[in-house]
Motif scaffolding. Structure first.
Motif, mmCIF file in Angstrom:
data_model
loop_
_atom_site.group_PDB
_atom_site.id
_atom_site.type_symbol
_atom_site.label_atom_id
_atom_site.label_comp_id
_atom_site.label_asym_id
_atom_site.label_seq_id
_atom_site.Cartn_x
_atom_site.Cartn_y
_atom_site.Cartn_z
ATOM 1 N N GLY A 193 0.792 -1.151 -0.152
ATOM 2 C CA GLY A 193 -0.123 0.049 -0.145
ATOM 3 C C GLY A 193 0.810 1.285 0.122
ATOM 4 O O GLY A 193 0.547 2.277 -0.636
ATOM 5 N N LYS A 194 1.931 1.232 1.045
ATOM 6 C CA LYS A 194 2.863 2.484 0.869
ATOM 7 C C LYS A 194 3.584 2.563 -0.384
ATOM 8 O O LYS A 194 3.471 3.815 -0.954
ATOM 9 C CB LYS A 194 3.759 2.361 1.967
ATOM 10 C CG LYS A 194 3.264 2.485 3.401
ATOM 11 C CD LYS A 194 4.361 2.121 4.373
ATOM 12 C CE LYS A 194 4.019 2.314 5.972
ATOM 13 N NZ LYS A 194 5.104 2.082 6.777
ATOM 14 N N ARG A 220 1.103 4.222 -3.055
ATOM 15 C CA ARG A 220 0.644 5.580 -2.795
ATOM 16 C C ARG A 220 2.097 6.485 -3.149
ATOM 17 O O ARG A 220 1.999 7.502 -3.756
ATOM 18 C CB ARG A 220 0.494 5.970 -1.274
ATOM 19 C CG ARG A 220 -0.947 5.736 -0.789
ATOM 20 C CD ARG A 220 -0.938 6.127 0.638
ATOM 21 N NE ARG A 220 -1.045 4.602 1.281
ATOM 22 C CZ ARG A 220 -0.538 4.334 2.607
ATOM 23 N NH1 ARG A 220 -0.461 5.101 2.990
ATOM 24 N NH2 ARG A 220 -0.561 3.134 2.612
ATOM 25 N N ILE A 221 3.251 5.989 -2.738
ATOM 26 C CA ILE A 221 4.327 6.657 -3.484
ATOM 27 C C ILE A 221 4.561 6.666 -5.005
ATOM 28 O O ILE A 221 4.719 7.890 -5.491
ATOM 29 C CB ILE A 221 5.478 5.943 -2.729
ATOM 30 C CG1 ILE A 221 5.741 6.270 -1.340
ATOM 31 C CG2 ILE A 221 6.908 6.634 -3.603
ATOM 32 C CD1 ILE A 221 6.898 5.324 -0.822
ATOM 33 N N LYS A 270 2.083 6.635 -6.929
ATOM 34 C CA LYS A 270 0.922 7.455 -7.414
ATOM 35 C C LYS A 270 1.212 8.751 -7.328
ATOM 36 O O LYS A 270 0.984 9.640 -8.156
ATOM 37 C CB LYS A 270 -0.397 7.039 -6.552
ATOM 38 C CG LYS A 270 -1.690 7.708 -7.068
ATOM 39 C CD LYS A 270 -2.768 7.274 -6.244
ATOM 40 C CE LYS A 270 -4.005 7.952 -6.894
ATOM 41 N NZ LYS A 270 -5.298 7.534 -6.220
ATOM 42 N N SER A 271 1.911 9.302 -6.087
ATOM 43 C CA SER A 271 2.053 10.593 -5.863
ATOM 44 C C SER A 271 3.424 11.208 -6.911
ATOM 45 O O SER A 271 3.659 12.158 -7.344
ATOM 46 C CB SER A 271 2.487 10.871 -4.689
ATOM 47 O OG SER A 271 3.743 10.231 -4.136
#
Length: 70
Positions: A35-36, A39-40, A42-43
């Protein structure tokens, strides 16, 4: 024989094998890490997209020097 590809019982077997291989204590940890990472990713992709829109150089014509009135 293999017309439909993966069927639900195939996925069940894969899930059981993953639980047996990694153990039930490691799975939440691995999911959190995944998950982390997502998110990284995607950002960073969003930042690159925004940077690409802003960083494009614009071609401008040279400004004419101002003329002074006599």
């Amino acid at each position: 024989m293999l017309r439909n590809g993966l069927e639900p019982w195939h996925l069940l077997i894969v899930a059981i094998m993953v639980i047996l291989l990694f153990g039930s204590k490691k799975l939440p940890e691995a999911a959190r890490g995944l998950g982390k990472s997502m998110r990284i990713l995607k950002s960073e992709a969003k930042a690159m997209k925004e940077e690409g829109n802003v960083a494009e150089p614009r071609v401008s014509t040279p400004a004419e020097p101002p003329t002074t009135a006599p």
